[in-house]
Write an enzyme that holds these catalytic residues in place. Sequence first.
Site, PDB file in Angstrom:
ATOM      1  N   ASP A 121      -7.862   5.707  -2.698  1.00 42.28           N
ATOM      2  CA  ASP A 121      -7.084   6.124  -3.877  1.00 42.28           C
ATOM      3  C   ASP A 121      -7.281   5.053  -4.947  1.00 42.28           C
ATOM      4  O   ASP A 121      -6.366   4.678  -5.669  1.00 42.28           O
ATOM      5  CB  ASP A 121      -5.603   6.258  -3.516  1.00 42.28           C
ATOM      6  CG  ASP A 121      -4.884   7.270  -4.425  1.00 42.28           C
ATOM      7  OD1 ASP A 121      -5.548   7.857  -5.304  1.00 42.28           O
ATOM      8  OD2 ASP A 121      -3.667   7.450  -4.260  1.00 42.28           O
ATOM      9  N   LYS A 158       9.371  -0.530  -2.881  1.00 44.97           N
ATOM     10  CA  LYS A 158       8.758   0.806  -2.950  1.00 44.97           C
ATOM     11  C   LYS A 158       9.426   1.706  -1.922  1.00 44.97           C
ATOM     12  O   LYS A 158       9.403   1.426  -0.721  1.00 44.97           O
ATOM     13  CB  LYS A 158       7.244   0.699  -2.686  1.00 44.97           C
ATOM     14  CG  LYS A 158       6.539   2.049  -2.645  1.00 44.97           C
ATOM     15  CD  LYS A 158       5.029   1.890  -2.705  1.00 44.97           C
ATOM     16  CE  LYS A 158       4.307   3.216  -2.587  1.00 44.97           C
ATOM     17  NZ  LYS A 158       2.844   3.080  -2.699  1.00 44.97           N
TER      18      LYS A 158
END
Length: 474
Positions: free
Chosen positions: A226, A121
Amino acid sequence: MKLDVNALRYLTKDDFRVLTAVEMGMRNHEIVPAELVDRIAGLKHGGTYKVLRNLLKNKLVHHDATKYDGYRLTYLGYDFLAIKTLVNRGVFASVGRQIGVGKESDIFEVATEDGTVLAMKLHRLGRTSFRAVKSKRDYLRHRRSFNWLYLSRLAALKEFAFMKALGDHGFPVPTAVDCNRHCVIMSLVQGYPLVQVKELQNPDDVFDTILGLIVRLAEHGLIHCDFNEFNIMIDDDEKITVIDFPQMVSVSHRNAQMFFDRDIECIYKFFNKRFNLTSEENEEQDGSESDGEGNSRPSFLSVKKAAGSLDKELAASGFTRKEQVEMEKYIDEDAEGHDSGSDDDDEDHSDEPDCTLTSRDSGVPGTFSEEHGTSCSGENRLESSPSGSNGDAKEALESEGKMLSQEDEDNDDSSLDHDEEEEDAELTKKLNKQRKKAIAAAHGRRRPASSRNAYKDKGKGTMNSKIQRQACKW
Ligand code: ADP
Ligand code: MG
């Protein structure tokens, strides 16, 4: 963003040397004067300028002549530095296809020497959330060198540290493998983001599992912030894996209840809409608190937040109280700026990644924070543990002493010559200390060989020697 790793193959030692020099310069300059790059890199016969042209051609640096002739790294340049470092460390050997695009990240497959496929990532803060960073600019005002790359690096280290801690406590998260700069390497999750799933065999079970996770997280002292269909992966056996952690906060955050409720609400809404799953609670009006037992909606107040206090554990990795306070100030500023728009526009975002009310630029606790800043910057240092010497660079170093301040993670005395910036010097010192702790925690007490060397060189290393040593590795 396109990541053409082929270019990596053709880059020479000098290319990387100059790229690293630009990175070092960016600690204290948003745009690094070309002369300074030249002095740091210490290449002979104007070699730096030739290399800079090549880097520019490959879009690894950006040229800015607005105020003076200067350069800054692009995300691609930063990608290359991180990838090179991780490859040198033996974490992976090749980069494959892109498997995900987040709001503020790109995710790729990478393969190790023995063929194991992992996920990489690359954090890309600033790609979408300009507004969110305006307040961070204030928050980080005492840091001259505020920039996107720095913030992305903080996000990566925070994500890595949280992923590791959560994994160690048995949460279904990817295995945290390594972290460098803005790049996190983790195990590849087999499955799909829940948002792509149209049908489930046991929607009730999945729903319960997910709510259970939110509660268990809170019991351990954390809120994801989130937690939605974009950040929950599900495989063919309907097994859940949670991803994406840079915005997590402690249950002691003053808006914790709101964040907790928001995570819960997201799941309720999604399951209602997608799987027609309704519950009594779901049909009730907001404000009706339940006791968190049975089938009713989990309530923040009834969560027993004592199970593991992961938040404290993570805090112990280097987040002082003062920084927590500062961080919360920053989060609040951010939240105030965005909450208004976020509550209602979560209706139709199903095709966008992470665009729910909890998305990071819509009032969620920050993706980054000074607290982690401390830890993150250190990572870099370990990498570029240098040795050897080079007069030119040393000179450059001495005249630009400040530059070292964040580079020398192992050297608490490295915040040199901050005549007018005592505040910065103090901050740097503090950050250096905390960084060490956080890195140790993030790496799970494992210290890479390079870092051991770095420790050996403590106090002796010059920027010049640093860069030379690093160059040798290439
Ligand atoms: P962002 O922080 O930008 O939202 P995420 O961590 O949510 O980024 O990742 C974006 C997408 O990348 C996810 O929705 C998922 O499809 C994919 N992804 C992320 N991590 C992994 C992983 N470890 N294994 C497989 N896919 C992943
Ligand atoms: Mg995400």
